[in-house]
Design a protein around this motif. Structure first.
Motif, PDB file in Angstrom:
ATOM      1  N   ALA A 324      22.895 -21.433  48.994  1.00 12.91           N
ATOM      2  CA  ALA A 324      22.941 -22.242  50.212  1.00 12.91           C
ATOM      3  C   ALA A 324      22.404 -23.643  49.993  1.00 12.91           C
ATOM      4  CB  ALA A 324      22.155 -21.552  51.324  1.00 12.91           C
ATOM      5  N   SER A 376      16.560 -17.397  59.773  1.00 15.07           N
ATOM      6  CA  SER A 376      17.511 -18.212  60.531  1.00 15.07           C
ATOM      7  C   SER A 376      16.864 -19.499  61.014  1.00 15.07           C
ATOM      8  CB  SER A 376      18.048 -17.420  61.732  1.00 15.07           C
ATOM      9  OG  SER A 376      18.788 -16.307  61.310  1.00 15.07           O
ATOM     10  N   THR A 379      15.966 -22.006  57.902  1.00 12.75           N
ATOM     11  CA  THR A 379      17.164 -22.529  57.225  1.00 12.75           C
ATOM     12  C   THR A 379      18.142 -23.173  58.200  1.00 12.75           C
ATOM     13  OG1 THR A 379      18.334 -20.400  57.415  1.00 12.75           O
ATOM     14  CG2 THR A 379      16.990 -20.756  55.447  1.00 12.75           C
ATOM     15  N   ARG A 380      17.934 -22.911  59.508  1.00 14.69           N
ATOM     16  CA  ARG A 380      18.814 -23.415  60.556  1.00 14.69           C
ATOM     17  C   ARG A 380      20.252 -22.951  60.356  1.00 14.69           C
ATOM     18  NH1 ARG A 380      16.613 -29.669  61.278  1.00 14.69           N
ATOM     19  NH2 ARG A 380      14.426 -29.106  61.580  1.00 14.69           N
ATOM     20  N   GLN A 381      20.366 -21.783  59.793  1.00 15.40           N
ATOM     21  CA  GLN A 381      21.687 -21.195  59.589  1.00 15.40           C
ATOM     22  C   GLN A 381      21.622 -19.718  60.017  1.00 15.40           C
ATOM     23  OE1 GLN A 381      23.799 -22.002  55.913  1.00 15.40           O
ATOM     24  NE2 GLN A 381      22.390 -23.682  55.420  1.00 15.40           N
ATOM     25  N   PHE A 382      22.327 -19.424  61.105  1.00 17.39           N
ATOM     26  CA  PHE A 382      22.302 -18.069  61.651  1.00 17.39           C
ATOM     27  C   PHE A 382      22.866 -17.054  60.668  1.00 17.39           C
ATOM     28  CE2 PHE A 382      24.506 -14.637  63.915  1.00 17.39           C
ATOM     29  CZ  PHE A 382      23.428 -14.072  64.583  1.00 17.39           C
ATOM     30  N   LYS A 383      23.887 -17.464  59.898  1.00 19.06           N
ATOM     31  CA  LYS A 383      24.522 -16.507  58.988  1.00 19.06           C
ATOM     32  C   LYS A 383      23.572 -16.038  57.890  1.00 19.06           C
ATOM     33  CE  LYS A 383      26.570 -20.088  56.037  1.00 19.06           C
ATOM     34  NZ  LYS A 383      27.835 -20.634  55.479  1.00 19.06           N
ATOM     35  N   LEU A 384      22.605 -16.890  57.509  1.00 19.17           N
ATOM     36  CA  LEU A 384      21.635 -16.460  56.489  1.00 19.17           C
ATOM     37  C   LEU A 384      20.676 -15.408  57.052  1.00 19.17           C
ATOM     38  CD1 LEU A 384      20.844 -19.864  54.743  1.00 19.17           C
ATOM     39  CD2 LEU A 384      22.472 -18.101  54.071  1.00 19.17           C
ATOM     40  N   GLN A 442      15.950 -28.720  53.050  1.00 20.32           N
ATOM     41  CA  GLN A 442      16.691 -28.745  54.308  1.00 20.32           C
ATOM     42  C   GLN A 442      15.967 -29.641  55.304  1.00 20.32           C
ATOM     43  OE1 GLN A 442      19.537 -27.178  54.847  1.00 20.32           O
ATOM     44  NE2 GLN A 442      19.773 -27.773  56.990  1.00 20.32           N
TER      45      GLN A 442
END
Length: 443
Positions: A324, A376, A379-384, A442
């Motif tokens: 990522a 989440s 990383t500000r990414q829900f998929k992670l 990030q």
């Protein structure tokens, strides 16, 4: 007039650039140190588990002792008092003396045939938050003796005198195992029983007059006990029938396994037939009342897998960093690992109050959702976070089935560990470990 120009030179210090921990080697060292710290925390939880188990064992001991502890008995026997006298020559101070000696004892006559029919009901007793099973019930005993008084007299010399008028019919059993004083029926005549404590005989018995021929004996004893129910073989032929509503009997650890047995959701029944007597002093038949939900054994087995609950999430976090293109701080690893370790403490504390399966599901959801939402967020990414949740579902499902399938735990664990390694090799097969560059944090 000459004028001088004065030039001021100002040196402005540029702010120092904060050096970021970017080397993969240094990162792995920090992660290794975090893992060691988490393992120390896991050992602390293991120590708490040991303390709780000791408290449970103390409570269990109090319950079982008050219920009569292990249920054990043997017999019946016929005891005949005898007196033997003789003269013995002794030497003392170079002088010869004759001493008259008397020996008193009991002649033990075992039964030819014993038939025991027992029925037991289980009951759960508690002290505080701890509980264990006890049982109550009754045993119907029928026995037959074939007595030949003349043969008994011939076994010793003529100086041995037997008092056949004061014989006792005796059953070896602890007083704490009896709920009331049973009545002995000897040749169709009832006799009250009392406690016998003579020489090596401690139990209950009745005095009666012994005669030649067949002696028929029967009684019904109301019993109580815990953990074990076992009978020591004493007759030439023994039959024991045992039935109970307990669904987890243990038949190993005794001299003979039952000839017949059935175990289902309503309880168990078993039958033993020993037709050749006992060729040793101590030979036993019976059963143990196994706790089918041995909580602390399950928890010990769960903590043995604790290292996986630290390593696997760390591996996923490390792969997230690589694929990522983000950078996680060692503190992020520490917090995620701490949540995985606290799963075991939550499981221990909950399972002492609610069923183990419910405790496991609640603790697993709490740890898995917490770490997934945290990933989440940072990383500000829900998929992670979803990736982490899927990993936790697989990890906790594996542990749950391992705890349920004790016989196949090693096999399941071996395949799971190999699967983790294979997946790690597959996803990192194209990475050049010599050329992993720094990753921009990030924003």
């Amino acid at each position: 007039m000459n004028t001088k120009e004065i030039v001021e030179t100002k040196f402005i210090k540029e702010p120092k650039k904060t050096k970021r921990l970017g080397g993969i080697g240094v990162k792995l060292i920090f992660i290794a140190l975090i893992i060691i710290g988490l393992l120390i925390g896991l050992s602390f939880i293991n120590g708490q588990l040991t303390d709780r188990e000791l408290s449970y064992n103390d409570a269990k001991y109090e319950i079982t002792e008050s219920a009569g502890s292990k249920m054990f008995f043997d017999g019946p026997y016929i005891l005949v008092p005898y007196k033997k006298s003789w003269d013995e020559i002794v030497y003392k101070y170079n002088e010869r003396y004759t001493e008259h000696k008397i020996e008193e004892g009991w002649k033990q006559i075992p039964a030819d045939y014993v038939n025991i029919d027992s029925s037991l009901d289980s009951e759960i007793r508690t002290i505080g938050i701890y509980s264990c099973p006890i049982f109550t019930g009754n045993s119907s005993i029928i026995a037959t003796f074939n007595v030949n008084i003349e043969e008994i007299k011939k076994e010793n010399d003529i100086t041995t005198e037997y008092d056949f008028n004061k014989a006792r019919l005796y059953v070896n059993i602890k007083n704490s195992s009896l709920r009331n004083a049973p009545v002995f029926n000897i040749n169709e005549k009832n006799y009250n029983t009392d406690i016998i404590m003579i020489n090596d005989y401690h139990g209950i018995g009745s005095e009666f007059k012994l005669t030649n021929g067949k002696i028929q004996f029967s009684t019904n004893m109301d019993l109580r006990g815990a953990e074990n129910f076992y009978y020591r073989i004493s007759a030439k032929s023994t039959k024991l029938t045992l039935a109970s509503d307990w669904t987890a009997p243990g038949f190993t650890g005794f001299t003979y396994l039952p000839d017949k047995r059935t175990v289902d959701e309503n309880g168990f029944s078993a039958e033993w037939n020993v037709n050749f007597g006992s060729d040793e002093i101590n030979q036993f038949i019976g059963t143990s009342f196994i706790d089918p939900v041995n909580l602390y054994q399950k928890l010990y087995r769960a903590i043995k897998y604790g290292i996986l609950f630290i390593l696997v999430p760390f591996i996923i976090l490390f792969l997230i960093e690589i694929f990522a293109k983000i950078t996680l701080h060692p503190v992020n690893y520490l917090l995620c690992g701490a949540a995985c370790v606290l799963f075991f403490l939550m499981l221990l504390s909950l399972s002492e109050h609610i069923p183990f399966n419910a405790s496991y599901i609640f603790a697993a959801l709490l740890a898995g959702i917490t770490v997934s939402l945290y990933v989440s967020s940072i990383t500000r990414q829900f998929k992670l976070g979803l990736v982490m949740m899927i990993m936790f579902v697989m990890l906790y499902s594996y542990l749950f089935f391992s705890l349920k399938s004790e016989d196949y735990a090693l096999l399941i664990g071996s395949f799971f560990a190999f699967a983790i390694l294979a997946l790690l090799m597959f996803f990192t097969r194209k990475i050049n470990w010599y050329n992993i560059k720094g990753i921009t944090p990030q924003k």
